[in-house]
Design a protein around this motif. Structure first.
Motif, PDB file in Angstrom:
ATOM      1  N   GLY A  68       0.826  -1.196   0.000  1.00 28.15           N
ATOM      2  CA  GLY A  68       0.000   0.000   0.000  1.00 28.15           C
ATOM      3  C   GLY A  68       0.862   1.250   0.000  1.00 28.15           C
ATOM      4  O   GLY A  68       2.090   1.193  -0.108  1.00 28.15           O
ATOM      5  N   ASP A  69       0.210   2.379   0.139  1.00 31.52           N
ATOM      6  CA  ASP A  69       0.830   3.695   0.046  1.00 31.52           C
ATOM      7  C   ASP A  69       1.526   4.059   1.352  1.00 31.52           C
ATOM      8  O   ASP A  69       0.905   4.062   2.418  1.00 31.52           O
ATOM      9  CB  ASP A  69      -0.268   4.709  -0.280  1.00 31.52           C
TER      10      ASP A  69
ATOM     11  N   ARG B 212       0.507   9.021   7.770  1.00 30.04           N
ATOM     12  CA  ARG B 212      -0.605   9.823   8.305  1.00 30.04           C
ATOM     13  C   ARG B 212      -1.415   9.095   9.371  1.00 30.04           C
ATOM     14  O   ARG B 212      -2.220   9.731  10.064  1.00 30.04           O
ATOM     15  CB  ARG B 212      -1.546  10.220   7.159  1.00 30.04           C
ATOM     16  N   SER B 213      -1.222   7.801   9.515  1.00 30.21           N
ATOM     17  CA  SER B 213      -2.007   7.029  10.462  1.00 30.21           C
ATOM     18  C   SER B 213      -1.837   7.561  11.880  1.00 30.21           C
ATOM     19  O   SER B 213      -0.729   7.866  12.324  1.00 30.21           O
ATOM     20  CB  SER B 213      -1.586   5.560  10.411  1.00 30.21           C
TER      21      SER B 213
ATOM     22  N   ARG C  11      -0.076   6.784   3.544  1.00 26.74           N
ATOM     23  CA  ARG C  11      -1.170   6.397   4.451  1.00 26.74           C
ATOM     24  C   ARG C  11      -0.620   5.968   5.803  1.00 26.74           C
ATOM     25  O   ARG C  11      -1.188   6.309   6.852  1.00 26.74           O
ATOM     26  CB  ARG C  11      -1.984   5.254   3.832  1.00 26.74           C
TER      27      ARG C  11
END
Length: 235
Positions: free
Chosen positions: A124-125, A131-132, A128
């Protein structure tokens, strides 16, 4: 000379084009259009991304490290060699085929790094994960483009903006390190944005082949500037 042969190709999620895995004898190349993103014989600067960064946090007994981009595993292998048994390494790879290549045609190149119990692969990115709300890292190492611009896909530009750098700083523990690899030259605007986000910045030049020469690459080492192990003065 042995010609290059196409092993596989895969789309980049989000409309970023198509990656091609090429092979010539025991040499591998991953390409995007006319750009060679990585080559199995040019690993030193990607290894330096890990070794230079993790040297700054070596006193931490159980560091948590996020690596953006698996690629050919140069940064991951160097990180595992530098870290102790209590470390945890999360590798975010946007293109699932790159992980499949690491377990398939390039398995020998990756060694046993993907099976190391300290490693978790997240398809995945990386943005992301940064920012979690649960993110708390001692080091974030980015090798997802050829520098602080979104070469592989436009969405990656957000990693290097003021907002993206603020998110990276927030995701780090005090004194944590944010490091970015680049195949291009010095970038004063990027250094300025790093300082604005509250990082102490060091710009290090690294050869693709180490002491044997090769292309000149850049590694930015940015330390969260609020104290803690590994802090760097602003330059």
């Amino acid at each position: 000379m042995i010609p290059w042969s196409l092993i596989d190709k895969a789309p980049i999620p989000g409309g970023g084009g198509e990656l091609r895995l090429m092979r010539r004898g025991d040499e591998f190349s991953i390409r995007l259009g006319a750009n060679e993103l990585m080559n199995s014989r040019l690993s030193w600067s990607e290894e330096a991304l890990a070794t230079l960064s993790l040297e700054r946090i070596k006193s931490r007994p159980a560091p948590r490290v996020l690596i953006g981009g698996l690629g050919m595993g140069f940064t991951l292998r160097a990180a595992l060699a530098a870290l102790g048994p209590q470390a945890r390494v999360i590798v975010a790879e946007l293109v699932p085929a790159v992980v499949a290549w690491a377990r398939g045609p390039m398995a020998e190149l990756h060694g046993g790094s993907l099976a190391d119990p300290r490693v978790h692969i997240e398809e995945g990115d990386v943005a992301r994960l940064i920012r979690s709300a649960a993110s708390r890292y001692d080091a974030i190492l980015l090798d997802v483009d050829n520098g602080p611009e979104g070469l592989t896909r436009d969405a990656n530009d957000g990693l290097y903006t003021k907002a993206g750098l603020n998110a990276a700083r927030a995701a780090l523990n005090p004194g944590g390190v944010f490091a970015v690899w680049s195949s291009s030259g010095p970038d004063e605007a990027f250094k300025h944005r790093l300082r604005q986000a509250g990082f102490g910045v060091e710009e290090i030049r690294a050869r693709a082949r180490g002491g044997r020469g090769g292309a000149r690459h850049i590694v930015w080492i940015a330390t969260r500037g609020d104290g803690g192990a590994g802090s760097l003065p602003r330059d």
